[in-house]
Design a protein around this motif. Structure first.
Motif, PDB file in Angstrom:
ATOM      1  N   GLN A  39      39.895  43.588  37.730  1.00 10.64           N
ATOM      2  CA  GLN A  39      40.315  43.723  39.128  1.00 10.64           C
ATOM      3  C   GLN A  39      41.708  44.321  39.214  1.00 10.64           C
ATOM      4  OE1 GLN A  39      39.813  39.924  41.321  1.00 10.64           O
ATOM      5  NE2 GLN A  39      38.873  39.170  39.441  1.00 10.64           N
ATOM      6  N   ALA A  76      36.394  45.941  39.958  1.00 10.98           N
ATOM      7  CA  ALA A  76      36.621  45.753  41.392  1.00 10.98           C
ATOM      8  C   ALA A  76      37.979  46.345  41.754  1.00 10.98           C
ATOM      9  CB  ALA A  76      36.569  44.282  41.752  1.00 10.98           C
ATOM     10  N   ILE A  80      33.240  40.939  45.294  1.00 18.06           N
ATOM     11  CA  ILE A  80      33.365  41.441  43.923  1.00 18.06           C
ATOM     12  C   ILE A  80      32.314  40.813  43.011  1.00 18.06           C
ATOM     13  CG2 ILE A  80      35.821  41.887  44.272  1.00 18.06           C
ATOM     14  CD1 ILE A  80      36.342  39.558  42.285  1.00 18.06           C
ATOM     15  N   PHE A  84      46.565  39.590  40.215  1.00 19.40           N
ATOM     16  CA  PHE A  84      45.994  40.695  40.994  1.00 19.40           C
ATOM     17  C   PHE A  84      47.087  41.759  41.065  1.00 19.40           C
ATOM     18  CE2 PHE A  84      44.240  42.066  45.364  1.00 19.40           C
ATOM     19  CZ  PHE A  84      43.244  42.836  44.783  1.00 19.40           C
ATOM     20  N   THR A 135      34.804  40.880  35.182  1.00 18.34           N
ATOM     21  CA  THR A 135      35.185  41.867  36.181  1.00 18.34           C
ATOM     22  C   THR A 135      36.675  42.171  36.092  1.00 18.34           C
ATOM     23  OG1 THR A 135      33.436  41.098  37.655  1.00 18.34           O
ATOM     24  CG2 THR A 135      35.165  42.437  38.641  1.00 18.34           C
TER      25      THR A 135
END
Length: 407
Positions: A220, A342, A330, A365, A218
């Motif tokens: 992000q 996400a 997520i 992040f 994923t």
């Protein structure tokens, strides 16, 4: 190969028809000991095949020990939410399709006449939410004495929802069972451990880290939003570009309905929220799963337990109440090794979650920008709480002053 786990040919055939050839790490760990009859305490991330990890050994036991009398269900799976109950039953029935076994569901939100019909059909495996099943136990419309296998799925979520007392009462009613299994996203914390001690007998413990193939892939990132209008513009930008199947998470029902009213005429969407009639919930999920609706708006009632294949995006329109909830949200994308994206839309008052999520996940992040929709304001500075310095010295001087005053 599943055949190497000494499973019945009918079960291997069901699994093969679902498209699976190799057991996942949690399945390979749990199934051999579960088939030996040991109690199981297991932690496994979402999307790693834990439903089959308990359904396969339960079904194998039922095949190895055919019921002698036409009694109640012999295996009981307790889950925290209606959506998860339906999903588990769907998967179970695919697994046992060729085995001559039957699985049914009992949840709140369905009329009691439907429940009565299910009990009369005497399923081999019953999947239920704790509250509704306990109502039937109190009314003596369901008898737990025939239960030989008890499974608790997403036990940590059941604790969060306040079901521990009810689950313990159901377990007490099923005290003649031969095996119990408890599955949880995490085994950390005193709550799950206490729960396990009360319900399991010398369990085999497994903490499964998914293989590289199983791990969620994923991508992000977050967008810094100036205000609600900027947030809406960024949301629509993504909904218009490369969205195959998207879940948008909103924190309250009121905000969900406000967003639904803005988007309904532009996109094919459905929504899920708390206190929603079960038939409407089922219809919304069916449309989303079939691809008839590509966008699902949801409050956190949908953050756990919904397994929809090929969700390409999760968008956090509102940030959740905790970093753990963020991870569960997520987890709806990038399942079973598939790629997912996400995106979080963060206003200044939610910026504190950037650091919290990085610390919780151990992953970076980072912010991204969209040309034409760049934020006008910079990210707020996070003020770190200063630790008191020379604590020992202050304490010493305080003690000294006390001694002086006594003199």
């Amino acid at each position: 190969m599943f055949e190497e786990l000494e499973l019945d040919d009918a079960l291997c055939r069901g699994v093969a028809e679902m498209g699976y050839t190799q057991p996942t790490s949690i399945q390979a760990m749990v199934i051999p000991d579960a088939m030996e009859g040991f109690d199981i305490l297991a932690s496994a991330p979402t999307g790693t095949g834990k439903t089959a990890a308990y359904i396969l050994p339960v079904a194998q036991y039922l095949l190895d020990h055919p019921k002698r009398i036409n009694g109640s269900a012999r295996a009981l799976v307790l889950v925290p939410t209606r959506e998860l109950a339906i999903q588990v039953a769907e998967q179970a029935n695919k697994i046992i399709k060729f085995a001559g076994l039957r699985c049914d569901v009992i949840t709140g939100g369905i009329n009691y006449g439907t429940d009565k019909a299910i009990f009369e059909q005497k399923p081999d495996i019953l999947v239920a939410t704790p509250g509704r099943l306990f109502e039937h136990i109190e009314k003596e419309s369901f008898d737990c004495r025939d239960i030989e296998s008890l499974v608790l799925d997403e036990a940590d979520r059941m604790l969060d929802m306040g079901f521990s007392a009810v689950v313990n009462q159901i377990a007490a009613e099923a005290r003649w069972r031969k095996q119990s299994m408890l599955f949880s996203a995490t085994l950390e914390g005193r709550g799950v451990r206490t729960f396990a001690q009360e319900l399991l007998n010398e369990p085999k413990e497994f903490n499964a880290s998914p293989s590289r193939k199983e791990k969620a892939k994923t991508l992000q990132w977050f967008h810094l939003c100036d205000d609600l209008a900027h947030k809406d513009a960024l949301l629509e930008h993504h909904l218009q570009h490369s969205i195959e199947s998207c879940i948008v998470f909103i924190k309250t029902r009121e905000r969900l309905h406000a967003l639904k009213d803005k988007l309904m005429n532009k996109y094919g969407l459905v929504y899920l929220q708390g206190e929603m009639p079960q038939d409407k919930r089922n219809a919304a999920l069916a449309k989303f799963k079939s691809g008839e609706a590509k966008i699902l708006l949801a409050t956190d009632v949908a953050a756990r337990g919904i397994d929809v294949p090929n969700v390409s995006h999760v968008i956090n329109y509102d940030m959740p109440r905790g970093a753990d909830v963020y991870v569960h949200r997520i987890g709806r994308t990038g399942r079973a090794g598939a790629k997912g994206t996400a995106i979080s839309l963060i206003e200044a008052h939610d910026y504190i979650w950037v650091g919290k999520i990085e610390r919780y996940t151990g992953e970076s992040f980072k912010a991204r920008v969209v040309d034409g929709l760049r934020p006008k304001h910079k990210a707020p500075k996070l003020v770190k709480k200063s630790k008191p310095k020379n604590k020992a010295k202050r304490k010493k001087s305080k003690d000294t002053s006390k001694k002086r005053s006594k003199k």
